[in-house]
Scaffold this motif. Structure first.
Motif, PDB file in Angstrom:
ATOM      1  N   LEU A  37      28.518  23.672  62.756  1.00 48.51           N
ATOM      2  CA  LEU A  37      28.164  23.693  64.176  1.00 48.51           C
ATOM      3  C   LEU A  37      27.724  25.072  64.645  1.00 48.51           C
ATOM      4  CD1 LEU A  37      31.073  21.507  65.607  1.00 48.51           C
ATOM      5  CD2 LEU A  37      28.760  20.779  64.986  1.00 48.51           C
ATOM      6  N   VAL A  38      27.613  26.024  63.717  1.00 49.55           N
ATOM      7  CA  VAL A  38      27.306  27.404  64.093  1.00 49.55           C
ATOM      8  C   VAL A  38      26.020  27.904  63.453  1.00 49.55           C
ATOM      9  CG1 VAL A  38      28.177  29.781  64.090  1.00 49.55           C
ATOM     10  CG2 VAL A  38      29.766  27.886  64.368  1.00 49.55           C
ATOM     11  N   SER A  39      25.644  27.342  62.305  1.00 50.24           N
ATOM     12  CA  SER A  39      24.492  27.775  61.515  1.00 50.24           C
ATOM     13  C   SER A  39      24.813  28.989  60.665  1.00 50.24           C
ATOM     14  CB  SER A  39      23.270  28.064  62.399  1.00 50.24           C
ATOM     15  OG  SER A  39      22.113  28.251  61.617  1.00 50.24           O
ATOM     16  N   ARG A  40      26.068  29.135  60.289  1.00 50.84           N
ATOM     17  CA  ARG A  40      26.450  30.169  59.331  1.00 50.84           C
ATOM     18  C   ARG A  40      26.592  29.582  57.925  1.00 50.84           C
ATOM     19  NH1 ARG A  40      26.378  35.503  59.379  1.00 50.84           N
ATOM     20  NH2 ARG A  40      28.469  35.822  58.567  1.00 50.84           N
ATOM     21  N   ARG A  41      26.318  28.291  57.794  1.00 53.94           N
ATOM     22  CA  ARG A  41      26.477  27.593  56.535  1.00 53.94           C
ATOM     23  C   ARG A  41      27.922  27.643  56.043  1.00 53.94           C
ATOM     24  NH1 ARG A  41      20.683  29.160  53.732  1.00 53.94           N
ATOM     25  NH2 ARG A  41      19.438  28.015  55.231  1.00 53.94           N
ATOM     26  N   ILE A  42      28.817  27.566  56.997  1.00 52.95           N
ATOM     27  CA  ILE A  42      30.242  27.428  56.704  1.00 52.95           C
ATOM     28  C   ILE A  42      30.623  26.019  57.150  1.00 52.95           C
ATOM     29  CG2 ILE A  42      32.553  28.332  57.095  1.00 52.95           C
ATOM     30  CD1 ILE A  42      31.255  30.977  57.946  1.00 52.95           C
ATOM     31  N   TYR A  43      30.894  25.147  56.198  1.00 51.49           N
ATOM     32  CA  TYR A  43      31.039  23.730  56.495  1.00 51.49           C
ATOM     33  C   TYR A  43      32.498  23.278  56.462  1.00 51.49           C
ATOM     34  CZ  TYR A  43      25.992  23.300  55.806  1.00 51.49           C
ATOM     35  OH  TYR A  43      24.639  23.430  55.914  1.00 51.49           O
ATOM     36  N   THR A  44      32.786  22.307  57.314  1.00 48.27           N
ATOM     37  CA  THR A  44      34.073  21.623  57.307  1.00 48.27           C
ATOM     38  C   THR A  44      33.875  20.236  56.720  1.00 48.27           C
ATOM     39  OG1 THR A  44      34.877  22.822  59.243  1.00 48.27           O
ATOM     40  CG2 THR A  44      35.949  20.725  58.718  1.00 48.27           C
ATOM     41  N   ILE A  45      34.623  19.935  55.655  1.00 52.35           N
ATOM     42  CA  ILE A  45      34.516  18.632  54.992  1.00 52.35           C
ATOM     43  C   ILE A  45      35.529  17.668  55.599  1.00 52.35           C
ATOM     44  CG2 ILE A  45      34.872  17.384  52.826  1.00 52.35           C
ATOM     45  CD1 ILE A  45      33.869  19.840  51.339  1.00 52.35           C
ATOM     46  N   GLN A  46      35.069  16.450  55.875  1.00 56.78           N
ATOM     47  CA  GLN A  46      35.942  15.371  56.331  1.00 56.78           C
ATOM     48  C   GLN A  46      35.630  14.108  55.540  1.00 56.78           C
ATOM     49  OE1 GLN A  46      35.128  16.374  60.786  1.00 56.78           O
ATOM     50  NE2 GLN A  46      37.141  15.396  60.742  1.00 56.78           N
ATOM     51  N   ILE A  47      36.426  13.072  55.761  1.00 56.81           N
ATOM     52  CA  ILE A  47      36.281  11.827  55.001  1.00 56.81           C
ATOM     53  C   ILE A  47      36.248  10.657  55.973  1.00 56.81           C
ATOM     54  CG2 ILE A  47      37.277  10.356  53.197  1.00 56.81           C
ATOM     55  CD1 ILE A  47      38.833  12.912  52.290  1.00 56.81           C
ATOM     56  N   LYS A  48      35.303   9.754  55.744  1.00 56.51           N
ATOM     57  CA  LYS A  48      35.183   8.574  56.597  1.00 56.51           C
ATOM     58  C   LYS A  48      35.435   7.313  55.780  1.00 56.51           C
ATOM     59  CE  LYS A  48      32.066   6.274  59.871  1.00 56.51           C
ATOM     60  NZ  LYS A  48      30.755   6.361  60.578  1.00 56.51           N
ATOM     61  N   ASN A  49      36.221   6.390  56.357  1.00 53.16           N
ATOM     62  CA  ASN A  49      36.421   5.072  55.773  1.00 53.16           C
ATOM     63  C   ASN A  49      35.241   4.203  56.201  1.00 53.16           C
ATOM     64  OD1 ASN A  49      37.180   2.333  55.329  1.00 53.16           O
ATOM     65  ND2 ASN A  49      39.338   2.937  55.282  1.00 53.16           N
ATOM     66  N   LEU A  50      34.380   3.840  55.255  1.00 55.09           N
ATOM     67  CA  LEU A  50      33.169   3.100  55.591  1.00 55.09           C
ATOM     68  C   LEU A  50      33.445   1.644  55.940  1.00 55.09           C
ATOM     69  CD1 LEU A  50      30.786   4.581  52.874  1.00 55.09           C
ATOM     70  CD2 LEU A  50      30.695   4.989  55.335  1.00 55.09           C
ATOM     71  N   GLU A  51      34.631   1.161  55.611  1.00 52.84           N
ATOM     72  CA  GLU A  51      34.976  -0.224  55.951  1.00 52.84           C
ATOM     73  C   GLU A  51      35.483  -0.342  57.384  1.00 52.84           C
ATOM     74  OE1 GLU A  51      37.740  -1.508  53.011  1.00 52.84           O
ATOM     75  OE2 GLU A  51      36.236  -1.574  51.389  1.00 52.84           O
ATOM     76  N   THR A  52      36.239   0.666  57.843  1.00 53.62           N
ATOM     77  CA  THR A  52      36.817   0.611  59.193  1.00 53.62           C
ATOM     78  C   THR A  52      36.115   1.534  60.190  1.00 53.62           C
ATOM     79  OG1 THR A  52      38.409   2.386  58.755  1.00 53.62           O
ATOM     80  CG2 THR A  52      39.054   0.145  58.141  1.00 53.62           C
ATOM     81  N   GLY A  53      35.362   2.500  59.679  1.00 57.35           N
ATOM     82  CA  GLY A  53      34.727   3.487  60.551  1.00 57.35           C
ATOM     83  C   GLY A  53      35.632   4.641  60.926  1.00 57.35           C
ATOM     84  N   GLU A  54      36.859   4.626  60.434  1.00 56.97           N
ATOM     85  CA  GLU A  54      37.828   5.663  60.776  1.00 56.97           C
ATOM     86  C   GLU A  54      37.510   6.980  60.071  1.00 56.97           C
ATOM     87  OE1 GLU A  54      42.622   6.590  60.047  1.00 56.97           O
ATOM     88  OE2 GLU A  54      41.613   4.886  59.068  1.00 56.97           O
TER      89      GLU A  54
END
Length: 711
Positions: free
Chosen positions: A173-190
């Motif tokens: 969200l800053v454009s410093r190429r420092i990323y936060t990884i998250q995980i999404k459940n594709l079956e529930t959308g959570e």
């Protein structure tokens, strides 16, 4: 410093004489901001440099932000008369783009994956369909929704678990190429609670559907230095360190082989690579080194069947060769030749299929796709007639297919995605880039390649495109573009924005200068380290050739480059400012010595094999002889637009800011000098596809104004 740059093309027609433009600007009596001089002494190897603007190296200092804002205000006031034109240019470029567009679907592990855009939206939508393209669309990510409330948004690193249930994704969200990884459940959308900070964005799944490997970045230098293992649903602070790359000239990464059998950790510097492998079914075991690093040994690996195919420069194979080894005996003494080294042909990449091996080669500056059946029957090359094209293998995720997907485009041919049946030798164009408006016909444009002679006798190729009917009388405006670093080959690509330039009589030229890999690995080796100046002199010699051949003249010649190409711009205007009427330097790497001496700056230590290590006197002296910031002198300079981003992690904003401040003090002319800082972005500029076009329009209008074009 590397690159993530764009080929931004500029539109020009003829109108007012050039000297009247500068005169009109002077009438405005708008005074440029003057950066405060605060001498700072820098000493190395008993050599003393005084940096009057070193204080700009502090983005937390309100005085620094105030100065950057004043430069932006100056730019806006000086270009106020072009604002309407910028808007019309933006609309013109936007009107050629199919807004409700989508990628060619590809099938992976039972799902078709699609990236699409909706009309009026800046960001992509990532979706998939199960089994067939007629199936119901599953929206994975709508980046337009995710980007709301953010001045910058970038989604990357999508990786779907083997059971198709989860997907990892990373956001900056800053454009410093420092990323936060998250995980999404594709079956529930959570979105799961797992949240992993300070990563490079990439991640890969083990075959157990619960173990994720990812790359951590050093918080200060942003060097990718550690590989961690994360278990689904666990606290990221308890993730297991799998590998630590302690050599600060190396970066590391992790991925899974196309065969899905092996996880791979790669470590690499400019000159040396090393890989470690682990069976993806046993993620809690230890990685095994494939072949220990040896200074100067470069190799890459591809798994197929019970073997690894190794592309390498071993045994003085400067242009690389292809070898093969058993997956149980991976040390270099076990490697056997598959394709021998060739002096005139650069081996760039391979794509493995069940019945075919596809080779990407580069000969005489042109990419070739070579089809080799494993059966040993006749091999062949895909036919490409142009000399100004780009061809490359595309998304090929399965071994068991006769169809090769590849991309093709040229300076006059829109980008195409093509499926080629390697058995029947038939092809199907799955998609060709649409150019809206009904005015484009590639038959109206001429593309060709010519060769300039450098001062040492070397022949340097130049790719050209212009509208048929343009008279080569020396009066044409011409934009000369180049990069020339990191062995990055400058292939010819199509650009719909370029049409605004060509239709107004502009010629566009790509100079394939040394420092790239356009003519093989020696082309790169002869444009780096203590031979770096060949990059700059090649560009200047190409300019002189274009003028001598009456493609343009000094009063109509413009130059552009970004990042390391911005260094190129800084060097050429110190060397031969009289050749150029205008220059655009995007996120330019211009303070070479100071940056390369500061190992706390992102990317610095990993660049020693590209530029040299200034802690060594020979490299220091050579860098100092060409570093643009250190070589600004009291002379006339071309009209200039310099751009940067406050959050740039590759070329820090203070390099162009200091450079412009010094130029303002020393230059002996009344030509235009602008610094524009995007206060919300980094190295790649704005994140939205249409917001990025607005930045292009600013650059277009700068050059158009110099040519006296008002509409």
């Amino acid at each position: 410093m590397k690159y993530f740059f764009k080929i931004l093309i500029v539109c020009v027609i003829f109108a007012l004489p050039n000297n009247k433009i500068q005169a009109q600007k002077m009438v405005n009596k708008i005074m440029p901001p003057v950066a405060t001089i605060k001498p700072h002494t820098l000493e190395k190897h008993k050599d003393i440099r005084t940096d009057n603007y070193y204080w700009l190296n502090d983005r937390e200092n309100p005085e620094v932000i105030d100065y950057l804002n004043k430069e932006n205000t100056y730019y806006n006031e000086m270009t106020s008369e072009t604002k309407d034109f910028q808007k019309s240019l933006f609309e013109e470029m936007k009107s050629r783009i199919k807004e409700d567009d989508q990628s060619v679907p590809y099938l992976y592990n039972g799902y078709y994956y699609i990236t699409r855009f909706e009309k009026g939206q800046d960001y992509p939508i990532y979706s998939r369909k199960k089994g067939t393209l007629e199936a119901k669309e599953e929206i994975m990510f709508n980046c337009n929704e995710m980007a709301k409330g953010h001045s910058y948004f970038q989604l990357t690193g999508l990786s779907v678990s083997p059971d198709n249930k989860y997907v990892t994704f990373a956001v900056d969200l800053v454009s410093r190429r420092i990323y936060t990884i998250q995980i999404k459940n594709l079956e529930t959308g959570e979105i799961l609670s797992d949240k992993i900070e300070n990563t490079s964005g990439g991640s890969t799944w083990a075959n157990d559907n619960k173990t994720i490997f990812y790359t951590h970045q050093d918080a200060k230098t942003l060097r990718s230095d550690k590989i961690y293992k994360h278990k689904l649903g666990s606290d990221a602070s308890k993730d297991v360190l799998v590998y630590h790359e302690k050599d600060d000239t190396f970066n590391t990464s992790v991925y899974k082989e196309k065969s899905k059998k092996y996880l791979v950790i790669g470590s690499g510097s400019t000159l040396t690579t090393e890989y470690q492998i682990l069976n993806a079914d046993t993620p809690d075991e230890d990685f095994k080194i494939f072949q220990p690093r040896v200074r100067g040994l470069e190799y890459s690996i591809s798994h197929f069947g019970d073997s690894f195919y190794v592309m390498t420069n071993i045994d003085k194979a400067t242009n690389f060769k292809l070898m093969k080894t058993s997956e149980t005996a991976t040390l270099k003494e076990n490697w056997k030749d598959v394709i021998a080294h060739r002096e005139a042909v650069l081996l760039e990449d391979i794509e493995i299929f069940k019945d075919f091996l596809v080779i990407e080669e580069r000969e005489n500056g042109l990419t070739k796709l070579r089809i080799m059946p494993w059966s040993g029957t006749d091999e062949y090359y895909l036919p490409f007639e142009s000399e100004t094209y780009s061809a490359f293998t595309s998304t090929n995720v399965d071994f068991d297919t006769d169809v090769l997907r590849y991309g093709y485009q040229s300076l006059t041919t829109p980008s195409s995605v093509i499926d080629f049946n390697m058995k029947t030798k038939t092809k199907e164009v799955k998609k060709e880039q649409q150019v809206l408006g009904g005015k484009f016909d590639k038959k109206n444009y001429q593309e060709k390649r010519i060769w300039a002679t450098a001062q040492d006798g070397t022949k340097v190729p130049i790719s050209l495109v212009y509208k048929i009917g343009v008279k080569l009388d020396g009066e044409n405006p011409l934009l000369q573009y180049a990069y020339g670093s990191y062995g990055y080959s400058m292939d010819c690509t199509f650009s719909s924005t370029r049409l605004s330039l060509l239709d107004r009589g502009f010629i566009f030229a790509i100079a394939h200068i040394r420092g790239g890999e356009d003519l093989g690995r020696p082309w790169y080796e002869n444009g780096k380290l203590l031979k770096k100046k060949n990059t700059f002199t090649d560009f200047v010699d190409c300019s002189k050739f274009l003028i001598a051949e009456k493609y343009t003249s000094a009063k109509h010649l413009y130059a552009e480059g970004g990042s390391a190409g911005g260094l190129l711009m800084g060097a050429i205007i110190n060397m031969a400012p009289e050749l150029y009427h205008g220059v655009i330097a995007q996120v330019p790497f211009v303070d070479v010595i100071t940056t390369m001496l500061d190992d706390s700056i992102p990317l610095t230590t990993g660049e020693y094999d590209e530029w040299g290590n200034p802690n060594e006197k020979e490299s220091y002296d050579y860098m100092k002889s060409y570093s643009p910031y250190d070589n600004v002198v009291a002379q006339k300079y071309p009209n200039m637009l310099v751009t940067t981003g406050l959050h740039d992690s590759q070329v820090q904003y203070w390099e162009p800011a200091k450079w412009v401040a010094k130029l303002r003090t020393l230059k002996k002319d009344t030509n235009l000098l602008y610094l524009h800082t995007n206060m919300d972005a980094g190295h790649g500029g704005a994140s939205g596809r249409f917001e990025a076009l607005k930045e292009v329009a600013k650059e277009f209008s700068f050059l158009l104004d110099l040519e006296g074009i008002k509409k």
